[in-house]
Every structure is written in structure tokens, then in C-alpha cells.
Design a protein around this motif. Sequence first.
Motif, PDB file in Angstrom:
ATOM      1  N   ASN A 147       0.830  -1.193   0.000  1.00  0.00           N
ATOM      2  CA  ASN A 147       0.000   0.000   0.000  1.00  0.00           C
ATOM      3  C   ASN A 147       0.870   1.251   0.000  1.00  0.00           C
ATOM      4  OD1 ASN A 147      -1.208  -2.332   1.247  1.00  0.00           O
ATOM      5  ND2 ASN A 147      -2.967  -1.074   1.775  1.00  0.00           N
ATOM      6  N   THR A 150      -0.384   6.676   3.249  1.00  0.00           N
ATOM      7  CA  THR A 150      -1.116   7.945   3.184  1.00  0.00           C
ATOM      8  C   THR A 150      -1.622   8.309   4.570  1.00  0.00           C
ATOM      9  OG1 THR A 150      -3.155   6.751   2.629  1.00  0.00           O
ATOM     10  CG2 THR A 150      -1.839   7.593   0.787  1.00  0.00           C
ATOM     11  N   ARG A 152      -3.744   8.963   7.813  1.00  0.00           N
ATOM     12  CA  ARG A 152      -4.955   8.304   8.298  1.00  0.00           C
ATOM     13  C   ARG A 152      -5.312   8.847   9.669  1.00  0.00           C
ATOM     14  NH1 ARG A 152      -4.455   2.019   8.648  1.00  0.00           N
ATOM     15  NH2 ARG A 152      -3.494   2.221   6.601  1.00  0.00           N
ATOM     16  N   ASN A 153      -6.613   8.796   9.941  1.00  0.00           N
ATOM     17  CA  ASN A 153      -7.113   9.279  11.233  1.00  0.00           C
ATOM     18  C   ASN A 153      -6.881   8.244  12.312  1.00  0.00           C
ATOM     19  OD1 ASN A 153      -8.079  11.682  10.053  1.00  0.00           O
ATOM     20  ND2 ASN A 153      -9.983  10.668   9.440  1.00  0.00           N
ATOM     21  N   ASN A 156      -4.662   5.193  16.540  1.00  0.00           N
ATOM     22  CA  ASN A 156      -4.105   3.887  16.195  1.00  0.00           C
ATOM     23  C   ASN A 156      -2.784   3.683  16.927  1.00  0.00           C
ATOM     24  OD1 ASN A 156      -5.910   2.994  13.867  1.00  0.00           O
ATOM     25  ND2 ASN A 156      -5.175   4.947  13.057  1.00  0.00           N
ATOM     26  N   ASN A 188      -7.613  -3.094   6.913  1.00  0.00           N
ATOM     27  CA  ASN A 188      -6.878  -1.893   6.528  1.00  0.00           C
ATOM     28  C   ASN A 188      -5.635  -1.691   7.388  1.00  0.00           C
ATOM     29  OD1 ASN A 188      -6.545   0.427   4.908  1.00  0.00           O
ATOM     30  ND2 ASN A 188      -7.500   1.736   6.448  1.00  0.00           N
ATOM     31  N   VAL A 191       0.126  -0.542   6.120  1.00  0.00           N
ATOM     32  CA  VAL A 191       0.434   0.875   5.905  1.00  0.00           C
ATOM     33  C   VAL A 191       1.491   1.051   4.833  1.00  0.00           C
ATOM     34  CG1 VAL A 191       1.271   3.002   6.976  1.00  0.00           C
ATOM     35  CG2 VAL A 191      -0.181   1.441   8.293  1.00  0.00           C
ATOM     36  N   LEU A 256       0.228  10.209  10.103  1.00  0.00           N
ATOM     37  CA  LEU A 256      -0.350   8.897  10.400  1.00  0.00           C
ATOM     38  C   LEU A 256      -0.730   8.871  11.876  1.00  0.00           C
ATOM     39  CD1 LEU A 256       2.155   6.603   8.440  1.00  0.00           C
ATOM     40  CD2 LEU A 256      -0.287   6.853   7.971  1.00  0.00           C
TER      41      LEU A 256
END
Length: 257
Positions: A147, A150, A152-153, A156, A188, A191, A256
Motif C-alpha cells: 500500500n 497515506t 490516516r485518522n 491507532n 486496513n 500501511v 499517520l
Amino acid sequence: AHFLPCNYSPGCYKGWFQSMFVHEVEARKDAHSNLLSKSETSDLYKIQFHNVKPECLEAYNNLEAEVQHKLHVDQDYPCDVVGSWNTWYGDQDQAVHLWRYTGGYPALTECLTKLNNNKEYRDFRMERSKMLVSRRNQLLLEFSFWNEPTPRNGPNIYEMRSYKLKPGTMIEWGNHWARAIKHRQENNEAVGGFFSQIGDLYEVHHLWAYKDLQSREETRNSAWQKEGWDSSVYYTVPLIRSMESRIMIPTKSSPLQ
């Protein structure tokens, strides 16, 4: 009667015997960096590992966030920070930064030249040096089948799994993981995947995102229920010399989250 090839000529017999066990490998015609990286982009990545004095970690994070923000908004610098973290489990009081240079090595050279001529940045480096115990970095390329990292919210947690491979095995590793990665997309969690070009060589970094440690365990366990994952692990484990797992928490300024 017992028959041997070439009327038991010792030289001929030796060649016949060896041919049963020696596998001739055709010479590779290209570097593994060209075979495994994304041909449609010329992005270069740099990863930094900074070991910080425990009493300075908060001040260090604030200083890094300030400088990263200035570089982000200044279009004159062809680089951006992909993510910044503090290690939670692994090396303690450690900061990890992943940078992207759009345009490859020329962009890296341009960036470094401009920063070295920037007095504010030189002052930042001087101030930062007072907070550090040690630091190291690597230049990386991105695997073509992974991937694109990009923003990400969150919230995490992130796991960086680093593998030191036996020299000469990178192509084989890539071939197996090109199939294996499809088993790790359901939540998902994938990363980015990278391999080293300068610094410690034959090292791979896989970056994963999870909601929390329980989610990590459940997601990893579910992969074993998918046909093909077990064989991917079986064939890649012999390629590894050593491996390490870091659990990391993103800093407030990290894209991220």
C-alpha cells in the motif's frame, strides 16, 4: 552388470554426480531495487531512529513538530514527513521518523543542500543534539506490491516489523510477500513496506496500524485462517537472519495518527 556413465571415466562421473545436486542459477540482469520498487514513482524514503534522553523526550517532540510543520508548508523543499512516532514497546525513549523525498536522490540532495544553508535549521540541529543519546538512519525504497502510505485518522497504534535478510534473498522475499500481502488487507492494517538501499542492507520494514493491542492480536490470528498465509510464512522464515518488532505511538504532529 553394473553400468556407469562414460565407462566410469572419473572426470565424467564426477560431472554426472555433481549435476544431480548442483542447481545452476542464471545471473540476474537487474538490481533488486529496480525489480521490486514502484516504477511509476521515483520517491525515496528515509527512516530515522533517534534515541532521546528520557528527561528530554517531550521537549524533543515539540521541537521536531515545529520543524516538520515548517518543512510541510514550505513548497521549496521536495520532502514531507510520512509519520512520526515514539516507541512504546521496544527501545524506550526512542523517536522514529519516516520521510519521503519526491523525486528520488536529486530531491534528497536538493533538500540537504538547502537545509545546510538554512541558519534556522542549523540552530535546530544544534538544539536537538543536546537531547539525543544516539541516532541512525537508512534510505529506503517502497515495495511495488505494498500500500502507498497515506495520512490516516486515529487513534491507532503502529507496529514496525523489521527483518534482516540473508544477502541475496530480497527477490525471493518480494515474490512471496507479493502473494502474502493480500491476506493482510481485511482490516486496513497494511500501511507500507520498504527495503533498505543505504545504511544497514538487506533490511525490510513492514508498517502496520491497529486500533489497539487486542485488535493486533485478533487481526494477526485471523490471517492464519486464510489459505496460503501459512505457506508464505513457511517459505519466508528461512530467509531471515533476525527480526524485531516495535509498537509505536504517533506523535501529535504525525500525518499517520
